[in-house]
Scaffold this motif. Structure first.
Motif, PDB file in Angstrom:
ATOM      1  N   GLY A  38      -3.589  11.695  -9.914  1.00 20.91           N
ATOM      2  CA  GLY A  38      -3.510  10.458  -9.154  1.00 20.91           C
ATOM      3  C   GLY A  38      -4.563  10.365  -8.078  1.00 20.91           C
ATOM      4  O   GLY A  38      -4.932   9.268  -7.655  1.00 20.91           O
ATOM      5  N   TYR A  39      -5.048  11.525  -7.629  1.00 18.57           N
ATOM      6  CA  TYR A  39      -6.042  11.574  -6.553  1.00 18.57           C
ATOM      7  C   TYR A  39      -7.469  11.428  -7.073  1.00 18.57           C
ATOM      8  O   TYR A  39      -8.411  11.406  -6.299  1.00 18.57           O
ATOM      9  N   MET A  40      -7.618  11.333  -8.364  1.00 14.99           N
ATOM     10  CA  MET A  40      -8.941  11.193  -8.967  1.00 14.99           C
ATOM     11  C   MET A  40      -9.374   9.726  -8.973  1.00 14.99           C
ATOM     12  O   MET A  40      -8.566   8.826  -9.216  1.00 14.99           O
ATOM     13  N   GLU A  41     -10.654   9.501  -8.733  1.00  5.75           N
ATOM     14  CA  GLU A  41     -11.171   8.136  -8.668  1.00  5.75           C
ATOM     15  C   GLU A  41     -11.087   7.413 -10.008  1.00  5.75           C
ATOM     16  O   GLU A  41     -10.986   6.187 -10.060  1.00  5.75           O
ATOM     17  N   GLU A  42     -11.127   8.173 -11.122  1.00  2.87           N
ATOM     18  CA  GLU A  42     -11.211   7.525 -12.431  1.00  2.87           C
ATOM     19  C   GLU A  42     -10.057   6.571 -12.717  1.00  2.87           C
ATOM     20  O   GLU A  42     -10.228   5.568 -13.407  1.00  2.87           O
ATOM     21  N   VAL A  92       0.826  -1.211   0.000  1.00  4.93           N
ATOM     22  CA  VAL A  92       0.000   0.000   0.000  1.00  4.93           C
ATOM     23  C   VAL A  92       0.858   1.258   0.000  1.00  4.93           C
ATOM     24  O   VAL A  92       0.543   2.237  -0.682  1.00  4.93           O
ATOM     25  N   THR A  93       1.954   1.244   0.749  1.00  3.17           N
ATOM     26  CA  THR A  93       2.846   2.415   0.762  1.00  3.17           C
ATOM     27  C   THR A  93       3.386   2.694  -0.636  1.00  3.17           C
ATOM     28  O   THR A  93       3.463   3.854  -1.067  1.00  3.17           O
ATOM     29  N   ALA A  94       3.755   1.638  -1.349  1.00  2.00           N
ATOM     30  CA  ALA A  94       4.247   1.814  -2.720  1.00  2.00           C
ATOM     31  C   ALA A  94       3.125   2.277  -3.646  1.00  2.00           C
ATOM     32  O   ALA A  94       3.366   3.058  -4.581  1.00  2.00           O
ATOM     33  N   MET A  95       1.886   1.818  -3.403  1.00  2.00           N
ATOM     34  CA  MET A  95       0.746   2.295  -4.187  1.00  2.00           C
ATOM     35  C   MET A  95       0.567   3.802  -4.015  1.00  2.00           C
ATOM     36  O   MET A  95       0.252   4.519  -4.971  1.00  2.00           O
ATOM     37  N   GLU A  96       0.761   4.279  -2.804  1.00  2.00           N
ATOM     38  CA  GLU A  96       0.624   5.713  -2.546  1.00  2.00           C
ATOM     39  C   GLU A  96       1.645   6.515  -3.349  1.00  2.00           C
ATOM     40  O   GLU A  96       1.339   7.611  -3.844  1.00  2.00           O
ATOM     41  N   GLU A  97       2.849   5.986  -3.491  1.00  2.00           N
ATOM     42  CA  GLU A  97       3.865   6.668  -4.291  1.00  2.00           C
ATOM     43  C   GLU A  97       3.461   6.716  -5.766  1.00  2.00           C
ATOM     44  O   GLU A  97       3.729   7.696  -6.461  1.00  2.00           O
ATOM     45  N   CYS A  98       2.825   5.658  -6.222  1.00  2.00           N
ATOM     46  CA  CYS A  98       2.333   5.650  -7.605  1.00  2.00           C
ATOM     47  C   CYS A  98       1.242   6.699  -7.796  1.00  2.00           C
ATOM     48  O   CYS A  98       1.174   7.369  -8.838  1.00  2.00           O
ATOM     49  N   MET A  99       0.375   6.837  -6.792  1.00  2.00           N
ATOM     50  CA  MET A  99      -0.657   7.869  -6.853  1.00  2.00           C
ATOM     51  C   MET A  99      -0.018   9.255  -6.959  1.00  2.00           C
ATOM     52  O   MET A  99      -0.404  10.075  -7.807  1.00  2.00           O
TER      53      MET A  99
END
Length: 588
Positions: A418-422, A404-411
């Motif tokens: 990256g913060y958009m739901e789409e 999850v931490t790495a997912m946040e970096e991708c966002m």
């Protein structure tokens, strides 16, 4: 200016979840025999096209389930409705053999690798459909091991079927209000039916309340219930196969036909498509699965499987996030439109850190997958069976912690977009968070790991494997990785100290992270050594991945944490209490 005018961002895509994966194709070349590899790779290349088209179309149709408890006349109906997308994804999972492949065993012990490779590719677009599939997998294995002849004839074929018209899915009911992960406080009581045995086995009626029941739209569930006394704790539990509806083979929208009532659907922060419910059992008919009073022993094979599924889900979610960030970097221009993000070293360096985590988690998780396949097919050595006891909590817990931490970096790599739901990174993060809890938090898994390590021979089996990998590194490679190799060897020595009896109260979590870091490093080393010896086209990257993971991936931090705990004594626990609840040095 109209929105159609001016700058238009080039869309990004993830059309090749297998072919463009930086890790999986190379890993399968090592793990699979030549003939099996050719057949499995062909299937994965076909499957990635299905993911990019029909499966993603179904994913977009998936919405949250809803429950109607009463009809207009006040009659209890407990009508649970799931979306078209959810039902379609379930059907695709059956057709693709997500569960079936592992039991058809066309490729023997390698069948598990095939099945989990497909799940790694699809899980991010599957809207958590592999949650019920994982429990279906576990239920099938429990029946294969402990089921009555009638269960093996009537229920097992449906659990492993590729035909959605007849295939079953299964739930898993362990958690109750008093204990959470501590099943010793289970309140559900199992009472033998006074009439003759059911065709499926010894019939009982269950009375209790199950606090979390994922996949409430399933056909059957495996459940723990008390056949002994409360004072016996977990030793008084037995495992049961519970039909949600009776008759078992006839479709119905309502679970109430087996005296199972849906109290409510859970209001979760993620996994919104999964119908997770609180269930009241009021005389539900169930069938003993395995010996009485052996429920914990019988549920272990289920947990081994669902924990590996959980690790794959964590890695698969991260795979998708990295693919999105990588694709976006290839089309997003900066510096006045003169340079792409993919041409910007500072940006690519951030993506490389996330990509390294993904690579590490895939190798770790498929290490567990490979041992699972060997254990099920009877080809595992005695040492491998002992090591497998450690691998499921390690793979599940460590993958959840890191992904999850790495997912946040991708966002963040997409900026505001990256913060958009789409783009779905937000959904993947929310869904990924459940893996930190489902089937045990890090603390629960750390204590489970400690219990396994205390079994005679288990730690020795692990150490034998680890030292074997370290000493088998080819001479030509050893000089290139000398510093990292030495660091890993030193960490392995400290691991024995961490688990030396008596184990400090605070050591289990720190030791868990240390053994997870070491195990991941060893699997990366194993692959780097193979890649070097076979002169694989990715050998330089594989060697660099091992080196970076040992040097920069957190091994040193894990070693320092263990040393800190061992050196602090009991006083640290008192300080922890003061930090959380307040206090002063004089009071301590």
């Amino acid at each position: 200016m109209r929105v159609e005018e001016g700058f238009q961002q080039t869309p990004f895509s993830d059309e090749q979840p297998y072919s463009a994966d930086p890790v999986l194709p190379s890993l399968l070349r090592r793990l699979l025999p030549e003939l099996a590899h050719a057949e499995i790779q062909s299937d994965l290349q076909r499957f990635e096209k299905e993911i990019a088209t029909s499966i993603r179309a179904l994913s977009k149709l998936t919405t949250a389930p809803y429950l109607t408890q009463y009809d207009q006349w006040g009659k209890r109906i407990d009508e649970l409705r799931t979306s078209e997308g959810w039902r379609g994804l379930k059907a695709v999972s059956h057709k693709e053999g997500v569960v079936a492949i592992s039991y058809e065993r066309k490729h023997g012990e390698h069948s598990r690798v095939h099945a989990f490779a497909k799940m790694l590719m699809m899980t991010a677009d599957g809207q958590m459909i592999f949650c019920p599939m994982s429990m279906t997998d576990g239920c099938a294995r429990s029946i294969e091991l402990f089921g009555t002849p009638a269960m093996k004839k009537e229920v097992f074929p449906r659990l492993v079927s590729r035909d959605p018209a007849v295939a079953f899915t299964a739930g898993q009911w362990m958690t109750e209000r008093p204990g959470g992960s501590d099943v010793s406080q289970t309140e559900t009581i199992a009472t033998p039916y006074p009439h003759a045995a059911s065709p499926l086995g010894n019939a009982y009626k269950l009375d209790g309340f199950k606090w979390f029941s994922s996949a409430t739209d399933s056909n059957v569930a495996v459940a723990l219930a008390r056949t002994g006394t409360i004072s016996e704790g977990s030793r008084g539990l037995s495992l049961f196969l519970v039909p949600l509806r009776l008759p078992l083979t006839q479709p119905s929208a309502s679970p109430v036909s087996n005296n199972i009532f849906v109290h409510r659907l859970k209001n979760k922060i993620g996994t919104h498509s999964v119908p997770t419910a609180e269930l009241s059992l009021t005389g539900a008919e169930a069938y003993l699965l395995g010996p009485p009073q052996q429920g914990i022993k019988c549920i272990v094979p289920v947990l081994n499987i669902t924990r590996v599924h959980s690790a794959i889900a964590s890695a698969g979610g991260l795979r998708k996030c990295i693919a999105i960030a990588r694709s976006f970097a290839g089309v997003r221009a900066i510096a006045g439109g003169r340079r792409l993000l993919s041409e910007t070293p500072l940006h690519v360096a951030e993506l490389a850190r996330a990509a390294l985590v993904y690579r590490a988690l895939v190798h770790l998780t498929f290490g567990a997958v490979r041992l699972l396949g060997k254990a099920e097919c009877g080809t595992a050595s005695a040492e491998e069976l002992l090591r497998f006891r450690l691998m499921t909590p390690i793979a599940k817990g460590f993958a959840a912690e890191k992904a999850v931490t790495a997912m946040e970096e991708c966002m963040a790599a997409l900026g505001g977009q990256g913060y958009m739901e789409e783009n779905e990174i937000g959904r993947l993060i929310r869904d990924g968070l459940v893996e930190k809890i489902w089937e045990g938090t890090i603390t629960v898994l750390a204590l489970d790991l400690l219990r396994s390590i205390q079994i005679p021979g288990v730690l020795n089996a692990y150490m034998t494997w680890a030292h074997g990998l370290l000493t088998s590194v080819p001479d030509g490679l050893r000089s290139d990785i000398a510093v990292s190799h030495s660091e890993l060897s030193a960490a392995l020595q400290e691991l024995s100290v961490a688990y030396k009896a008596p184990v400090h109260d605070l050591i289990p979590r720190s030791a868990f992270m240390l053994i997870s870091q070491i195990t991941t490093s060893l699997y990366l080393l194993e692959h780097a050594a193979w890649s070097h010896s076979t002169r694989d086209r990715q050998r330089d990257i594989d060697v660099e991945a091992f080196r970076r993971w040992v040097d920069e991936g957190g091994l040193k931090t894990a070693r320092d944490d263990v040393k800190r705990v061992l050196g602090a004594g009991d006083y640290r626990s008192q300080l922890d209490f003061a930090l959380v609840y307040g206090g002063s040095r004089s009071k301590l």
